[in-house]
Design a protein around this motif. Structure first.
Motif, mmCIF file in Angstrom:
data_model
loop_
_atom_site.group_PDB
_atom_site.id
_atom_site.type_symbol
_atom_site.label_atom_id
_atom_site.label_comp_id
_atom_site.label_asym_id
_atom_site.label_seq_id
_atom_site.Cartn_x
_atom_site.Cartn_y
_atom_site.Cartn_z
ATOM 1 N N ILE A 16 0.879 -1.163 0.000
ATOM 2 C CA ILE A 16 0.000 0.000 0.000
ATOM 3 C C ILE A 16 0.922 1.220 0.000
ATOM 4 O O ILE A 16 1.574 1.519 1.003
ATOM 5 C CB ILE A 16 -0.928 0.019 1.223
ATOM 6 C CG1 ILE A 16 -1.833 -1.219 1.228
ATOM 7 C CG2 ILE A 16 -1.771 1.288 1.230
ATOM 8 C CD1 ILE A 16 -2.743 -1.290 2.428
ATOM 9 N N GLY A 17 0.992 1.892 -1.150
ATOM 10 C CA GLY A 17 1.981 2.950 -1.286
ATOM 11 C C GLY A 17 3.365 2.330 -1.290
ATOM 12 O O GLY A 17 3.690 1.488 -2.123
ATOM 13 N N GLN A 18 4.205 2.709 -0.306
ATOM 14 C CA GLN A 18 5.534 2.136 -0.180
ATOM 15 C C GLN A 18 5.620 1.139 0.977
ATOM 16 O O GLN A 18 6.688 0.608 1.254
ATOM 17 C CB GLN A 18 6.559 3.265 0.025
ATOM 18 C CG GLN A 18 6.693 4.174 -1.178
ATOM 19 C CD GLN A 18 7.772 5.224 -0.970
ATOM 20 O OE1 GLN A 18 8.259 5.428 0.130
ATOM 21 N NE2 GLN A 18 8.149 5.888 -2.068
ATOM 22 N N LYS A 19 4.500 0.874 1.634
ATOM 23 C CA LYS A 19 4.494 -0.041 2.772
ATOM 24 C C LYS A 19 4.107 -1.443 2.330
ATOM 25 O O LYS A 19 3.153 -1.623 1.574
ATOM 26 C CB LYS A 19 3.525 0.445 3.847
ATOM 27 C CG LYS A 19 3.970 1.750 4.504
ATOM 28 C CD LYS A 19 3.031 2.118 5.643
ATOM 29 C CE LYS A 19 3.502 3.392 6.333
ATOM 30 N NZ LYS A 19 2.612 3.765 7.463
ATOM 31 N N GLN A 20 4.864 -2.425 2.812
ATOM 32 C CA GLN A 20 4.587 -3.824 2.500
ATOM 33 C C GLN A 20 3.822 -4.491 3.646
ATOM 34 O O GLN A 20 3.964 -4.114 4.805
ATOM 35 C CB GLN A 20 5.887 -4.589 2.252
ATOM 36 C CG GLN A 20 6.559 -4.270 0.934
ATOM 37 C CD GLN A 20 7.680 -5.248 0.625
ATOM 38 O OE1 GLN A 20 8.157 -5.982 1.494
ATOM 39 N NE2 GLN A 20 8.095 -5.283 -0.633
ATOM 40 N N PHE A 21 3.004 -5.457 3.277
ATOM 41 C CA PHE A 21 2.294 -6.266 4.266
ATOM 42 C C PHE A 21 2.140 -7.667 3.697
ATOM 43 O O PHE A 21 2.434 -7.911 2.517
ATOM 44 C CB PHE A 21 0.924 -5.663 4.601
ATOM 45 C CG PHE A 21 -0.042 -5.682 3.436
ATOM 46 C CD1 PHE A 21 -0.970 -6.716 3.293
ATOM 47 C CD2 PHE A 21 -0.019 -4.664 2.486
ATOM 48 C CE1 PHE A 21 -1.853 -6.734 2.229
ATOM 49 C CE2 PHE A 21 -0.899 -4.684 1.409
ATOM 50 C CZ PHE A 21 -1.822 -5.702 1.284
ATOM 51 N N PHE B 171 1.138 -8.922 10.522
ATOM 52 C CA PHE B 171 1.896 -7.713 10.821
ATOM 53 C C PHE B 171 3.080 -8.085 11.707
ATOM 54 O O PHE B 171 2.987 -8.998 12.528
ATOM 55 C CB PHE B 171 1.016 -6.686 11.540
ATOM 56 C CG PHE B 171 -0.285 -6.430 10.837
ATOM 57 C CD1 PHE B 171 -0.376 -5.489 9.828
ATOM 58 C CD2 PHE B 171 -1.433 -7.143 11.188
ATOM 59 C CE1 PHE B 171 -1.576 -5.253 9.179
ATOM 60 C CE2 PHE B 171 -2.640 -6.917 10.542
ATOM 61 C CZ PHE B 171 -2.709 -5.970 9.533
ATOM 62 N N GLU B 172 4.178 -7.371 11.564
ATOM 63 C CA GLU B 172 5.376 -7.627 12.365
ATOM 64 C C GLU B 172 5.718 -6.375 13.163
ATOM 65 O O GLU B 172 6.484 -5.518 12.707
ATOM 66 C CB GLU B 172 6.531 -8.048 11.464
ATOM 67 C CG GLU B 172 6.251 -9.360 10.731
ATOM 68 C CD GLU B 172 7.382 -9.772 9.803
ATOM 69 O OE1 GLU B 172 8.150 -8.873 9.374
ATOM 70 O OE2 GLU B 172 7.509 -10.961 9.501
#
Length: 268
Positions: free
Chosen positions: A114-119, A193-194
């Motif tokens: 999402i955008g530059q965030k990974q999940f 999530f970490e």
């Protein structure tokens, strides 16, 4: 036969866990939204069944099988049930069942952004092994209106197993031949999530499709004071479940040992 299948699944799962490179363990809890479905389709027209809200709590275990594949399981205490009514005889039956359960889910993880965030998100499938502890609820129909001497026509009832139906008291529903070990099938989707290194928070949505009937051979029988109704046990549990697990990686030391060995062999 079902007891043997359940035992094989449990023993195999726990034995194999020792061979996996990553083992995570921690608490799990969440909310259930469950109902029952009739084995006899004709009964669907006679009774209206609505879901109930319950909960589950216990311990969770996850084993890494391959790069993106994990086996997930829990030992949980769980409540399920149903609300049922029929206008013909003013029936109102609300029951809550109690279980010890062990879901075993083979899960695949995928990366998303999402955008530059990974999940990470997951999809899984696997069996559910349940042991029926009992239950309780309330019962009301035309007989309780006419014959019950208490302040209310609503009778509190407790589910009792393996008793002669003739011995049922006013506050008991006896299931003479219950199917206490029950099997089902889980379909899951979730997010991982970490929040910290070697820590994971796993949010899971699960749909459970019950396979086993609560009983094939006997109905739920009430006191002879209320002779016009017996509760069919040829029904299956179904429902959705939202779970939140907090997991800790238990094999961190193995990785640390590997890294220290590599460091010592590195040329200066």
């Amino acid at each position: 036969m079902k007891t043997r299948i359940a035992s094989v699944l449990i023993v195999t799962f726990l034995f194999c866990g020792a061979t996996y490179s990553q083992v995570l363990i921690g608490p799990i809890a969440g909310v259930n939204y469950s109902w029952t479905s009739f084995g006899d389709k004709d009964l669907k027209d006679d009774y209206e069944v609505s879901p109930v809200v319950g909960y589950h709590v216990g311990g969770h275990l996850a084993f890494k099988v391959r790069k993106r594949f994990f086996l997930h399981s829990s030992i949980i205490y769980s409540t399920k049930g149903k609300n049922m009514k029929a206008d013909d005889d003013d029936l109102r039956l609300n029951l809550r069942y109690k279980y010890i359960e062990m879901p075993i889910v083979y899960t695949a993880y995928f990366k998303g952004t999402i955008g530059q965030k990974q999940f990470k998100y997951s999809l899984g499938v696997g069996p559910n092994v349940s042991y029926w502890l009992g239950g309780k609820g309330t019962f009301e129909n035309t007989d309780t209106h006419e014959f019950h001497n208490g302040p209310s026509s609503v009778i509190p009832v407790k589910i009792v197993f393996n008793r002669d139906p003739e011995t049922a008291t006013e506050n008991e529903m006896i299931v003479q031949k219950p199917n206490r070990v029950q099997l089902g099938l889980n379909f899951t989707a979730g997010f991982l999530f970490e929040p910290a290194r070697y820590r994971e928070v796993v949010l899971t949505l699960r749909y459970e499709l019950g396979h086993s009937y609560l009983s094939r051979e006997s109905d739920g029988v009430f006191s002879s004071t209320f002779p016009t109704y017996s509760e069919t046990q040829k029904i299956r549990n179904q429902g959705f479940r939202v779970s939140l697990a907090y997991l800790i990686d238990m094999k961190v030391e193995d990785r640390k040992k590997g890294k220290s060995t590599i460091d010592r062999r590195r040329p200066k």
